[in-house]
Design a protein around this motif. Structure first.
Motif, PDB file in Angstrom:
ATOM      1  N   ASP A 369       0.834  -1.203   0.000  1.00  0.00           N
ATOM      2  CA  ASP A 369       0.000   0.000   0.000  1.00  0.00           C
ATOM      3  C   ASP A 369       0.872   1.258   0.000  1.00  0.00           C
ATOM      4  N   ASP A 370       0.302   2.341   0.405  1.00  0.00           N
ATOM      5  CA  ASP A 370       0.926   3.668   0.407  1.00  0.00           C
ATOM      6  C   ASP A 370       2.285   3.654   1.139  1.00  0.00           C
ATOM      7  N   ASP A 481      -6.078   4.710  -5.738  1.00  0.00           N
ATOM      8  CA  ASP A 481      -6.696   5.453  -4.633  1.00  0.00           C
ATOM      9  C   ASP A 481      -6.934   6.908  -5.033  1.00  0.00           C
ATOM     10  N   ASP A 548     -12.973   2.439   4.589  1.00  0.00           N
ATOM     11  CA  ASP A 548     -11.792   2.353   5.451  1.00  0.00           C
ATOM     12  C   ASP A 548     -12.157   1.772   6.804  1.00  0.00           C
TER      13      ASP A 548
END
Ligand code: DGJ
Length: 735
Positions: A369-370, A481, A548
């Motif tokens: 992910d990020d 995203d 989320d």
């Protein structure tokens, strides 16, 4: 006696009436002195009806007294109304000419009926085989404006769905200031409105209310469909519940700012509109634009048997006619995402450690992910600089990917291509790439700005960076995203009134390009969770990160609202660690697995910190997913119990339950979750749905039941203890 009309589109020249005949519904429009009026949308009619519903005798104008034209304009149930000439209700179209005057009058000039359906260039749209779709185009014309409005309708074999879109051309320069994709007049006045309301981390919670006089609206002006109101409305009869009552569903295949509005008029009729939000919208059409302005497609459904049937119609429609991905009918790889495991604090070794344990547990993909690029140790920098952070990943993305593949897992990666951090090399080199009003500091949100992707060079710059990473490594999945709304609308090339829509066209173009270059890529969209989970994005990605909020109990409401129109195969759902990071709740791992099963299924946790017993449970969940995913993904979905406001006087107040039933009714999975344990409460007797009444069904423990028994007497659930306790029951039809 004539034969009732079959599936098809008919035009009766004498009655000047159009009729769209679906599986169980009819949609009827007719002409009155050249004006196109809406006669009916509802339960299937056998034959083309008369047009009394247009009330031709109510308007003296139609009998030739121009002085009363205003009465006509404000009362006639226009199929597609226009502002400025006496229709004071919420209109479908508003056009301003070069001199600033608003006004128009649309009259029929021609129509065409054909098999199949045309593409909406640059916009997501429904599709299908020529044999399964019938389409109608009606041209309306305003002679003073030189404006042609083409209304397009398509119907789909076996479904009570009308897809509508609008195309507008002009033979001089004009400004379109409101263009609804669909407008619908209903004569009835006792209906209620169901919408999906929410916020970040609690998206799409059902909301039901009476439709009062005046205007009720939902919408977004954020440049994304948003976490707040969802682009969906159901107008339902007061008595509508899961299985009975009349239900009109309206949705739009669009992901940007939208507007849904209902007016209950002075005469108690309803006008229901859905389209691009007109707030700030102003689109210039000119004679040299051959393509015209294309409004996004609206989807209308009808059910005379309650909300459950509307839900299944939307699911079938999306699975057959909207979601294109080759993964739609495939079991998706079980992935583990490192976001909640590490946030920004990871390196190659940490990811490999997660991958090794995940492999043993049966997980199939690791998604990074990020935080892997630029100097991204927090969310305040580096968006726009899609170059690997060698401090974290000394061997690059490619090197990491090879190692993950050696462990036996596929690899996925996160991008946020639409953004730019003020603290980034890209911004330092091109500050004008950020959306901004000249002379005004743009608003920050999560310490970032939005890229002006309406500019081709900006799109190319970011696309190339993303594509380069994908070209040079064996990445199988991308999470795309988007973490902030659009503000400070200003661009060096794009007119402000056109910006939001052109921005959406740019997102669609970039995703189309990505899928064309990487046809095997599994794309999952995400917008701070589910902030752009809509039919438009599902045209590009078969799944969307739902929220989320990964807390299993919160997810019950979020996923129920999402599944009101979106099929389980599209719902991104993961098992995460407890106490849950968003709400702090601890829920049994078993229940977390059951809830994630109603979606794509995966994990979002540091699996290296689990004990042996928990890892064993994960092995079992992986098996459970492999056993049931075909049924969940392809089957029919039924709501059984709910704590939400969907149904009046909902008899089940403490639990959520749903069923996934095989289309041939040979098996069914019942998931039952007790939200709150209570003292001295008995097990719940719940009525199942969707089974074959005369078939015998068997549970793994050997108990057998008839379908009609389970659907009428009900099924006695096990006595469960504790908040969030859950159970899964697999019914298999006996031979
Ligand atoms: C928002 C997403 O919804 C999360 O899953 C995660 O990817 C973060 N963004 C990363 O910044």
């Amino acid at each position: 006696m004539n034969k009732p009309l079959d599936f098809g589109i008919y035009y009766d020249e004498i009655k000047e009436t159009f009729m769209l005949q679906m599986e169980g519904a009819s949609y009827v429009m007719a002409l009155c002195d050249g004006y196109l009026g809406h006669v009916y949308f509802g339960k299937k009619l056998g034959y083309i009806p008369g047009k009394d519903a247009l009330r031709p005798k109510d308007y003296t104008y139609l009998s030739g007294k121009p002085a009363d034209k205003c009465v006509f304009m404000d009362g006639f149930p226009f199929e597609y109304s226009i502002s400025g000439t006496g229709d004071f209700r919420v209109n479908a179209l508003k056009v301003r000419n070069d001199d600033g005057f608003v006004g128009g009058e649309l009259k029929y000039i021609s129509h065409r009926i054909y098999d199949g359906k045309k593409d909406l260039k640059g916009l997501p749209h429904s599709f299908g085989k020529e044999d399964d779709i019938k389409s109608l185009e009606i041209d309306l014309f305003d002679k003073d404006l030189g404006l042609t409005v083409m209304l397009c309708y398509s119907i789909f074999r076996g479904l009570d769905v009308v897809a509508k879109s609008v195309n507008i051309k002009a033979d001089r320069e004009l400004y379109l200031e409101k263009v609804m994709s669909s407008s619908l007049s209903l004569q009835w006045n006792n209906h209620e409105l169901i919408t999906l309301h929410g916020s970040w981390a609690r998206e799409r919670i059902p909301d039901r209310r009476v439709i009062g006089h005046g205007i009720t609206s939902i919408g977004s002006s954020r440049g994304i469909s948003g976490h707040q109101d969802h682009p969906f409305m159901a107008v339902v009869s007061q008595d509508a519940d899961e299985d009975t009552g009349e239900v009109y569903g309206v949705s739009i295949v669009y992901s940007g700012s939208y507007l849904g509005e209902i007016e209950r008029t002075q005469h108690n009729e309803l006008r229901i509109n859905m389209g691009i939000n007109d707030d700030g919208f102003s689109w210039k059409v000119s004679p040299d634009d051959d393509e015209g302005f294309a409004a996004p497609e609206a989807i209308l459904t009808y059910s005379d048997s309650g909300l459950g049937s509307m839900t299944r119609t939307f699911h079938d429609f999306m699975r057959k006619h909207l979601i294109r991905s080759k993964y739609l009918h495939k079991k998706r790889p079980i992935l583990i995402n490192n976001w909640e495991a590490t946030y920004f604090n990871f390196d190659e070794e940490k990811l490999l450690e997660i991958a090794r344990v995940a492999k043993k547990a049966g997980i199939e993909m690791l998604v990074m992910d990020d935080g892997w690029f630029g100097r991204r140790d927090s969310d305040n920098c580096s968006l726009g600089d899609w170059t690997v952070d060698r401090k974290k990943l000394p061997n690059g993305v490619d090197g990491l990917c090879k190692k993950i593949n050696e462990i036996g897992l596929e690899m996925g990666i996160w991008f946020e291509p639409e953004m730019i951090s003020p603290d980034s090399d890209l911004f330092r080199a091109h500050p004008d790439y950020a959306i901004q009003i000249p002379g005004r500091d743009p608003s920050w949100c999560r310490s970032q700005y939005v890229l002006d992707i309406t500019r081709k060079e900006v799109r190319d710059c970011v696309y190339e960076q993303v594509a380069e990473i994908l070209r040079s490594s064996n990445i199988k999945y991308v999470k795309w995203d988007m973490n902030r709304p659009i503000t400070d609308v200003g661009s060096t090339v794009t007119r402000a009134g056109e910006f939001h829509h052109r921005y959406m066209l740019a997102v669609y173009e970039m995703q189309e390009r990505l899928l064309n270059e990487f046809p095997d890529l599994l794309l999952e969209n995400c917008t701070s969770g589910g902030g752009r989970f809509d039919p438009g994005m599902l045209y590009y990605s078969p799944q969307f990160w739902c929220s989320d909020d990964t807390d299993a109990i919160e997810r019950l409401g979020i996923q129920e609202g999402t599944a009101l129109i979106y099929p389980p195969s599209s719902i991104g759902a993961h098992v995460s660690i407890c106490p849950n990071h968003i709400v702090g709740r601890t829920t049994d791992l078993k229940t977390r697995g059951y809830v994630a099963l109603l979606g794509t299924f995966g994990y979002e946790m540091d699996i290296t910190k689990l004990n042996d017993e928990e890892l064993q449970q994960i092995n079992e969940q992986v098996e459970m997913y492999h056993k049931y995913n075909d049924l969940v993904r392809e089957g029919d979905y039924y709501r059984i119990c709910s704590c939400s406001a969907l149904i009046h006087g909902n008899e089940y107040k403490k639990s959520y339950a749903w069923m996934n039933v095989a289309v041939d009714k040979s098996e069914a999975l019942l998931t039952y979750i007790q939200v709150r344990g209570g003292a001295n409460e008995r097990s719940e007797m719940i009525r199942l749905k969707g089974l074959q009444p005369d078939a015998e069904y068997e549970l793994p423990d050997g108990r057998t039941f008839y379908g009609d028994e389970l659907m009428n007497i009900g099924f006695l659930t096990d006595k469960l203890y504790g908040d969030g306790a859950g159970a899964l029951y697999h019914f298999v039809r006996r031979k």
